[in-house]
Design an enzyme around this catalytic site. Structure first.
Site, PDB file in Angstrom:
ATOM      1  N   ARG A 131      52.223  42.265  49.432  1.00 18.79           N
ATOM      2  CA  ARG A 131      51.156  43.105  48.884  1.00 18.79           C
ATOM      3  C   ARG A 131      49.922  43.014  49.780  1.00 18.79           C
ATOM      4  O   ARG A 131      49.631  41.965  50.353  1.00 18.79           O
ATOM      5  CB  ARG A 131      50.758  42.629  47.486  1.00 18.79           C
ATOM      6  CG  ARG A 131      51.720  43.039  46.411  1.00 18.79           C
ATOM      7  CD  ARG A 131      51.078  42.772  45.062  1.00 18.79           C
ATOM      8  NE  ARG A 131      52.049  42.885  44.006  1.00 18.79           N
ATOM      9  CZ  ARG A 131      51.952  42.290  42.846  1.00 18.79           C
ATOM     10  NH1 ARG A 131      50.934  41.514  42.582  1.00 18.79           N
ATOM     11  NH2 ARG A 131      52.879  42.459  41.939  1.00 18.79           N
ATOM     12  N   ARG A 142      43.229  32.116  45.016  1.00 16.80           N
ATOM     13  CA  ARG A 142      43.797  32.349  43.682  1.00 16.80           C
ATOM     14  C   ARG A 142      44.355  31.056  43.097  1.00 16.80           C
ATOM     15  O   ARG A 142      44.202  30.803  41.897  1.00 16.80           O
ATOM     16  CB  ARG A 142      44.886  33.426  43.732  1.00 16.80           C
ATOM     17  CG  ARG A 142      44.308  34.820  43.956  1.00 16.80           C
ATOM     18  CD  ARG A 142      45.368  35.861  44.196  1.00 16.80           C
ATOM     19  NE  ARG A 142      46.231  36.032  43.052  1.00 16.80           N
ATOM     20  CZ  ARG A 142      47.425  36.600  43.105  1.00 16.80           C
ATOM     21  NH1 ARG A 142      47.910  37.040  44.247  1.00 16.80           N
ATOM     22  NH2 ARG A 142      48.141  36.733  42.011  1.00 16.80           N
TER      23      ARG A 142
END
Length: 187
Positions: A131, A142
């Protein structure tokens, strides 16, 4: 009726496993990630706001997510068949809001499935899916955000005797089988 939350770091396989269980047992799958990505794709006001957070690897604010979940959990299919929450809650505030909401709806959680996968496996998996928002820097941020904001939910749900920890590395079918056993759905 199944009422379950899938918990774990990004890339642990929550979505894959949640969809498998949802399809097999005809339970609505609620993925905040899918809801947010759809809003981004549609270019809605919520989507543009969410995208600004997501592009930085940060969590979308609680108020936005809680509103989306409240709306979805109030729908008739949820009342009939239960739900699988994937990607919510991500913070203690969200977990407390979910507890309150489920209490109002008289729908207590059955179980929280925690897919435990180490950081290096996560980085490898997320880079492989390709992605645009999955650079190594964003992935590691993250994971840092996950450890700070979401990992405390492991203890939160363990203290409520709702947590089932499952090692999320190996054959997909074997992991699904372990989840079914933890949910009391073994065949």
């Amino acid at each position: 009726m199944i009422k379950v939350v899938f918990l774990g770091p990004p890339g642990a396989g929550k979505g894959t496993q949640a969809v498998r269980i949802a399809e097999k047992y005809n339970v609505p799958h609620i993925s905040t990630g899918d809801i947010l990505r759809a809003a981004v794709k549609e270019g809605t006001e919520l989507g543009q706001l969410a995208k600004s957070y997501m592009d930085r690897g940060e969590l979308v604010p609680d108020e936005v997510i809680i509103g989306i979940i409240r709306e979805r959990l109030s729908q008739p299919d949820i009342r009939e068949r239960g739900f699988i929450l994937d990607g919510f809650p991500r913070t203690l505030k969200q977990a407390e809001a979910l507890d309150q909401l489920l209490s109002e709806l008289n729908m207590p959680l059955d179980r929280v499935i925690y897919l435990n996968v180490d950081d290096e496996e996560i980085v490898k998996r997320l880079l492989a899916r390709g992605r645009a928002d999955d650079t190594e820097e964003v992935i590691r941020n993250r994971l840092k955000v996950y450890r700070e904001q979401t990992a405390p939910l492991i203890d939160y749900y363990a203290e409520k005797c709702l947590l089932a920890e499952i090692y999320g590395v190996g054959e997909i079918d074997e992991i699904t089988k372990k989840i079914e056993e933890a949910l009391g759905l073994g065949e």
